[in-house]
Design a protein around this motif. Structure first.
Motif, PDB file in Angstrom:
ATOM      1  N   MET A 244      26.427 -43.823 -77.241  1.00  0.00           N
ATOM      2  CA  MET A 244      25.260 -43.258 -77.898  1.00  0.00           C
ATOM      3  C   MET A 244      24.021 -43.410 -77.028  1.00  0.00           C
ATOM      4  N   ARG A 245      23.871 -44.582 -76.414  1.00  0.00           N
ATOM      5  CA  ARG A 245      22.702 -44.783 -75.558  1.00  0.00           C
ATOM      6  C   ARG A 245      22.753 -43.883 -74.327  1.00  0.00           C
ATOM      7  N   ARG A 246      23.962 -43.700 -73.778  1.00  0.00           N
ATOM      8  CA  ARG A 246      24.071 -42.834 -72.611  1.00  0.00           C
ATOM      9  C   ARG A 246      23.741 -41.386 -72.971  1.00  0.00           C
ATOM     10  N   LEU A 247      24.274 -40.921 -74.091  1.00  0.00           N
ATOM     11  CA  LEU A 247      23.967 -39.554 -74.514  1.00  0.00           C
ATOM     12  C   LEU A 247      22.493 -39.387 -74.828  1.00  0.00           C
ATOM     13  N   GLU A 248      21.907 -40.394 -75.454  1.00  0.00           N
ATOM     14  CA  GLU A 248      20.480 -40.320 -75.759  1.00  0.00           C
ATOM     15  C   GLU A 248      19.653 -40.286 -74.483  1.00  0.00           C
TER      16      GLU A 248
ATOM     17  N   ILE B 219      15.289 -45.251 -90.240  1.00  0.00           N
ATOM     18  CA  ILE B 219      14.726 -46.346 -89.451  1.00  0.00           C
ATOM     19  C   ILE B 219      15.080 -46.100 -87.996  1.00  0.00           C
ATOM     20  N   ALA B 220      14.088 -46.247 -87.098  1.00  0.00           N
ATOM     21  CA  ALA B 220      14.301 -46.027 -85.672  1.00  0.00           C
ATOM     22  C   ALA B 220      14.930 -47.262 -85.050  1.00  0.00           C
ATOM     23  N   THR B 221      15.922 -47.053 -84.177  1.00  0.00           N
ATOM     24  CA  THR B 221      16.572 -48.139 -83.461  1.00  0.00           C
ATOM     25  C   THR B 221      15.871 -48.373 -82.136  1.00  0.00           C
ATOM     26  N   VAL B 222      16.451 -49.230 -81.288  1.00  0.00           N
ATOM     27  CA  VAL B 222      15.807 -49.613 -80.041  1.00  0.00           C
ATOM     28  C   VAL B 222      15.656 -48.430 -79.083  1.00  0.00           C
ATOM     29  N   ASN B 223      16.566 -47.464 -79.155  1.00  0.00           N
ATOM     30  CA  ASN B 223      16.477 -46.297 -78.284  1.00  0.00           C
ATOM     31  C   ASN B 223      15.687 -45.154 -78.898  1.00  0.00           C
ATOM     32  N   GLY B 224      15.029 -45.377 -80.013  1.00  0.00           N
ATOM     33  CA  GLY B 224      14.188 -44.359 -80.638  1.00  0.00           C
ATOM     34  C   GLY B 224      14.909 -43.415 -81.568  1.00  0.00           C
ATOM     35  N   GLN B 225      16.223 -43.588 -81.745  1.00  0.00           N
ATOM     36  CA  GLN B 225      16.987 -42.695 -82.618  1.00  0.00           C
ATOM     37  C   GLN B 225      16.770 -43.058 -84.086  1.00  0.00           C
TER      38      GLN B 225
ATOM     39  N   GLY C  79      29.784 -51.892 -92.454  1.00  0.00           N
ATOM     40  CA  GLY C  79      30.658 -52.890 -91.872  1.00  0.00           C
ATOM     41  C   GLY C  79      29.965 -53.743 -90.855  1.00  0.00           C
ATOM     42  N   GLY C  80      28.631 -53.633 -90.736  1.00  0.00           N
ATOM     43  CA  GLY C  80      27.926 -54.458 -89.771  1.00  0.00           C
ATOM     44  C   GLY C  80      27.894 -53.788 -88.416  1.00  0.00           C
ATOM     45  N   ALA C  81      27.359 -54.533 -87.471  1.00  0.00           N
ATOM     46  CA  ALA C  81      27.192 -53.991 -86.132  1.00  0.00           C
ATOM     47  C   ALA C  81      28.480 -53.908 -85.367  1.00  0.00           C
ATOM     48  N   ALA C  82      29.535 -54.594 -85.878  1.00  0.00           N
ATOM     49  CA  ALA C  82      30.783 -54.588 -85.122  1.00  0.00           C
ATOM     50  C   ALA C  82      31.377 -53.192 -85.023  1.00  0.00           C
ATOM     51  N   GLU C  83      31.204 -52.360 -86.095  1.00  0.00           N
ATOM     52  CA  GLU C  83      31.747 -51.013 -86.061  1.00  0.00           C
ATOM     53  C   GLU C  83      30.967 -50.131 -85.107  1.00  0.00           C
ATOM     54  N   ALA C  84      29.671 -50.406 -84.948  1.00  0.00           N
ATOM     55  CA  ALA C  84      28.846 -49.540 -84.114  1.00  0.00           C
ATOM     56  C   ALA C  84      28.891 -49.914 -82.644  1.00  0.00           C
ATOM     57  N   LYS C  85      29.337 -51.150 -82.335  1.00  0.00           N
ATOM     58  CA  LYS C  85      29.290 -51.592 -80.954  1.00  0.00           C
ATOM     59  C   LYS C  85      30.144 -50.753 -80.016  1.00  0.00           C
ATOM     60  N   PRO C  86      31.393 -50.326 -80.417  1.00  0.00           N
ATOM     61  CA  PRO C  86      32.176 -49.531 -79.467  1.00  0.00           C
ATOM     62  C   PRO C  86      31.483 -48.249 -79.042  1.00  0.00           C
ATOM     63  N   ASN C  87      30.703 -47.633 -79.955  1.00  0.00           N
ATOM     64  CA  ASN C  87      30.043 -46.374 -79.628  1.00  0.00           C
ATOM     65  C   ASN C  87      28.591 -46.557 -79.207  1.00  0.00           C
ATOM     66  N   GLU C  88      28.093 -47.776 -79.188  1.00  0.00           N
ATOM     67  CA  GLU C  88      26.681 -47.989 -78.888  1.00  0.00           C
ATOM     68  C   GLU C  88      26.349 -47.565 -77.456  1.00  0.00           C
ATOM     69  N   ALA C  89      27.223 -47.948 -76.499  1.00  0.00           N
ATOM     70  CA  ALA C  89      26.960 -47.588 -75.108  1.00  0.00           C
ATOM     71  C   ALA C  89      26.986 -46.075 -74.916  1.00  0.00           C
TER      72      ALA C  89
END
Length: 954
Positions: free
Chosen positions: A581-585, A536-542, A569-579
């Protein structure tokens, strides 16, 4: 126009209307930088403005970074709207970097000055077209709406929604003429059944839209009555009479198999054209076009043969029992199965004349609606099963109070919207993903999944009640509820996992299509009963892998589909790396965009020479699609004579010292469909891995230019050789009889064999001897000139004293000057150093210049000869005379061979017309600079400058 409600008036300026819906930010600043007069949606968002009106109310301090930069630009930019590239900080670029913008300054209608700033790149968060349109009209008090170039509604504010009700396009509103005028002229207005409307054309290129505003007409001032005319009472405004409903466009979908036979949509053609014409549709498209005399320019036939996407091709179809033709606008795209095998085409047609204008359409009973799927069985089927044709589209009966018009069923409307989105995506660029099956739900597996029906005592149904939604919000599982392509509900876990703020944001981004839900490769069906591995594609197209289920439930009195995903574990686990991930993308996307912009082809290779990825230039260079490169290697991309060299080159750079790019190689590339292309290949190893980068440059233009230059040089050498041979032959043939003529004339002039009785004969003999001598001199000059032009003049460069040569030439021509009563004066520098030159040609240069000066200077005139060293350390020879002089045009003629001027006959001089051209050529052969300055009746100055590199130090 600084108020909130006046922001839309800026769009009357075409310079701003072009950027109203642009994805890049655009600002119009006051010259002092304290306020933004106008901004588009992305620009307003950068400064935390919800719209242009909101940003216009904000005042910037004089020491604000943006204000100081704008004030500086206002004082340095040229006027008249001339654009200049500037790098500005604090305009949305990442911290520590600058934003590249086109900046210009121009004068507004009120005589004030403003600065227009147009970014060259997208910054901050990208806004979708609906969101940009929403920000454009959010604060407009009057009814306003934005339509696409095709007339479809993009967004409307609340007053406009109340006025246009359920009408979704310009044709339904009866504003076709207004839209045409606005598209042609940029702005149009007029009175229509829904009120007085103003329409403006916005955008440029592929992003063109129409802004509709309902307003009051401008009052027309009537002149007061004069004393001679009786003022008549004002006429009573006529009552509005309801117009006849306008015909609505008839829309339908169609489908073809791989052999271009229609498999769906023939019923709609039958309604529009009649059964007799529709019977021809059982044939292939080339046979249909020939039988009905349509598609005469073969636009659709070429698109079908090339398996390309097309849009907006109008076909004039014949009707049964009539000579009239019906214009149907057709659009289509190729379809593929799960193995990427071509299966045919599907598309839609639009008959804008409407059903009401076609008298030959027969009434066809509407088909029975299909029963909804069972609540406990997924609507899946194997991929190999053929898709059933969609039900035919027929007019749906409207209430008696409205005019009858054709309508689409829910399934047909979904198909039509899906086709339109895919067509727009493909036509606007980029490769579209393989189309999903036309089922109501995507197919995640080869076999249908059966969800066990829950026990009656504990029903596990998802309901649309508030209590049910409150429970779904607390679940750690992501849940998405949708019907057809309409998203109905998404809980917080699903939104956080995909990165969207709300369901509305997901809808604006494209809804279900933006998620690109696809089965993962190598699905093991793990993770519980009925779970499938999905991407499934996320907001940044990944594309992110996840385990999910899909089942049908009742929702709001109708059946709907529920997609349930395991978010861990929900979005809480992904939030620390979300920024991060978006920057690298974002960085990866920027690098990919840079590579795609490069004009040279770039290939990423492995150690075996297999292609991993390729940029767009490489795709265009070899004619392959991006997906095809993964199956290719260097052997497939290069001609046989270059393969060994490329493999050796790769082996060389793969060594320990192959990290840095090595010197390039020339090679011959091979197109996909045949043909060769010369390339310059540079390879290098990517540091930190076993991958290699190959840079490919097309040498076709350079090779063609090199070949043209070689051919031109050969032709010039051939022509020069032919001319030299011709002159040599002519010289040899003419010299022999001339020598005899000169010899006999000298014998007769000396009267060696007896006296000549008549003195007149003696004068004739002198003329004969002089003419022969002139011809000999002409031949010598021609030979010298041809040798110089051919580069075959033998020169011996030695140390030469320029003063000594000049003195010898003056002494030789002194008697000639005395006969002409011309005074020769010399001014030779005693410290003139020797030069490196050919002594014989320098002597000829001096003699030619002095001879011409004496010849064209009248009796009593002067010739001044001087030598010196100028400031650039050049050895100069100057000859100045007080003769007749020449104009600029005469000077150009004098430097051409065989051109003699009027001054020749004026002073009684004669010559071959080759003196100055030969002198100039000899000077250039000695690396000297030759220049003549002359004015009529003011004499002539001739300068020969030997460069400092030819001057010897004393």
């Amino acid at each position: 126009m600084s108020g909130t409600n006046d922001q839309h008036l800026w769009l009357d300026d075409p310079r701003l209307a072009d950027y109203a819906l642009a994805p890049v930010p655009v600002w119009l600043w006051r010259e002092d930088g304290t306020r933004v007069l106008w901004a588009n949606g992305p620009a307003a968002a950068i400064f935390d403005g919800a719209s242009s009106s909101a940003l216009a109310q904000r005042a910037f301090d004089a020491d604000h970074p943006a204000a100081t930069q704008i004030k500086r630009l206002a004082g340095t930019l040229p006027g008249g709207g001339t654009k200049r590239l500037e790098r500005l900080r604090g305009f949305g670029a990442p911290l520590g970097s600058a934003l590249t913008c086109f900046c210009s300054r121009f004068t507004l209608p009120d005589r004030t000055t403003a600065v227009l700033v147009v970014s060259t790149e997208r910054v901050a968060r990208d806004l979708s077209l609906p969101e940009r349109a929403h920000r454009l009209i959010a604060d407009v008090e009057r009814p306003a709406a934005v339509f696409s170039a095709d007339g479809e509604l993009i967004d409307a504010n609340m007053p406009a929604r109340q006025r246009i009700a359920d009408k979704r396009d310009i044709a339904a509103l009866g504003l076709d003429r207004l839209a045409r005028d606005a598209s042609r002229n940029g702005r149009a207005e007029g009175d229509f059944p829904l009120g007085y409307a103003v329409m403006r054309k916005l955008g440029a290129g592929q992003t063109i839209a129409l802004l509709l505003q309902f307003t009051e007409p401008k009052p027309v001032l009537q002149p007061p009555p004069t004393n001679d005319v009786v003022a008549m009472p004002a006429p009573v405004a006529p009552k509005l009479v309801a117009e006849t409903p306008r015909p609505q466009p008839y829309r339908f979908v169609w489908q073809m198999d791989a052999a271009t036979h229609f498999t769906q949509g023939m019923e709609n053609f039958a309604r529009l054209l009649g059964p007799e014409t529709a019977s021809v549709l059982l044939r292939s498209w080339p046979e249909i076009a020939q039988a009905l005399n349509i598609d005469t320019d073969s636009r659709i036939a070429r698109a079908l043969a090339a398996r390309e996407t097309w849009s907006g091709i109008v076909v004039e179809w014949p009707m049964d029992g009539s000579h009239e033709r019906v214009a149907i606008e057709m659009s289509g795209l190729p379809t593929f199965d799960r193995d990427r095998r071509f299966t045919g085409f599907r598309g839609f047609g639009i008959c804008r004349a409407g059903l009401r204008d076609i008298d030959t359409i027969a009434a066809v009973p509407a088909p029975k609606p299909a029963e909804p799927p069972s609540a406990n069985v997924l609507a899946f089927r194997p991929a190999a099963e053929p898709q059933p044709p969609a039900p035919p589209i027929v007019p749906v009966a409207e209430p008696p109070t409205t005019a009858d018009k054709p309508a689409l069923t829910a399934s047909e409307h979904s198909n039509f919207e899906e086709l339109a989105r895919e067509l727009n995506a493909r036509l606007k660029g980029g490769g579209a993903k393989p189309p999903l099956p036309t089922d109501e739900a995507p197919d995640f597996g080869e076999e249908p999944l059966i969800v066990p029906q829950p026990a009656p005592t504990a029903p596990s149904r998802v309901s649309a009640t508030d209590d049910g939604r409150a429970i779904l919000e607390r679940l750690p599982l992501g849940i998405l509820v949708y019907r057809l392509n309409n998203l109905l509900y998404a809980n917080r876990a699903f939104l956080d996992w995909t990165g969207y703020d709300s369901l509305a944001t997901l809808n604006e981004a494209g809804g279900l299509d933006s998620l690109f839900i696809e089965p993962a490769n190598g699905d093991e069906s793990g993770g519980g009963h009925g779970a499938k591995s999905l991407n499934i594609a996320t907001v940044n197209g990944q594309q992110k892998p996840v385990k999910g289920r899909l089942f049908s439930v009742p929702w709001g009195q109708e059946s709907a589909l529920v997609l349930m995903i395991q978010t861990g574990g929900g979005a809480a686990e992904a939030k620390p790396n979300e920024a991060a991930m978006r920057r690298l993308e974002s960085e990866a996307n920027e690098l990919r965009a840079v590579l795609d912009t490069a004009t040279d082809g770039v290939l990423l290779l492995d150690r075996a020479g297999r292609v991993l990825t390729a940029n767009r230039s490489a795709q265009a260079l070899f004619g392959y699609d991006a997906a095809d490169f993964t199956e290719l290697s260097l052997d497939d991309l290069f001609a046989p004579e270059s393969r060994r060299a490329m493999i050796d080159y790769l082996d060389r750079v793969s060594g320990d010292r192959g990290v840095m790019p090595d010197a390039g190689r020339e090679a011959i590339g091979r197109f996909k469909r045949g043909g060769l292309v010369p390339l310059y290949v540079t390879m290098g190893r990517i540091e930190g891995g076993d991958k290699y980068c190959a840079l490919l440059r097309d040498l076709t233009a350079w090779k063609r230019t090199e070949e043209d230059l070689i051919n031109a040089r050969r032709e010039a050498e051939r022509a020069s050789t032919a001319k030299s041979e011709f002159l040599a032959k002519i010289s040899h043939e003419i010299r022999t009889p001339l020598s005899a003529i000169l010899g006999f004339s000298e014998v007769m002039m000396d009267e060696r064999f007896g006296a000549i009785g008549n003195e007149r004969y003696k004068e004739y003999l002198k003329d004969i001897h002089a003419a022969g001598g002139h011809v000999i001199s002409l031949l010598n000059d021609l030979l010298d000139l041809s040798k110089i032009e051919a580069g075959k003049l033998d020169l011996t460069f030695v140390s030469v004293s320029l003063n000594d040569i000049v003195q010898e030439c003056v002494a030789m021509l002194q008697q000639e000057a005395n006969r002409q009563r011309v005074i020769i004066r010399t001014s030779l520098s005693p410290n003139l150093p020797p030069i490196v030159a050919d002594a014989r040609s320098v002597r000829q240069i001096a003699l030619n210049i002095l001879s011409n000066s004496i010849k064209f200077t009248g009796a009593g005139g002067q010739v001044i000869v001087s030598t010196a060293v100028n400031d650039d350390n050049e050895a100069m020879l100057r000859v100045r005379d007080t003769g007749a002089g020449m104009s600029e045009q005469e000077l150009q003629m004098a430097l051409e061979p065989f051109r003699q001027l009027a001054t020749t006959s004026r002073w009684g001089a004669s010559g071959t017309g080759l003196g100055l051209p030969i002198t100039k050529a000899l000077a250039e052969a000695n690396h000297a600079r030759f220049r003549i300055t002359s004015r009529p009746e003011d004499g002539t100055l001739v300068e020969v400058a030997f460069p400092a590199t030819r001057v010897l130090a004393e």
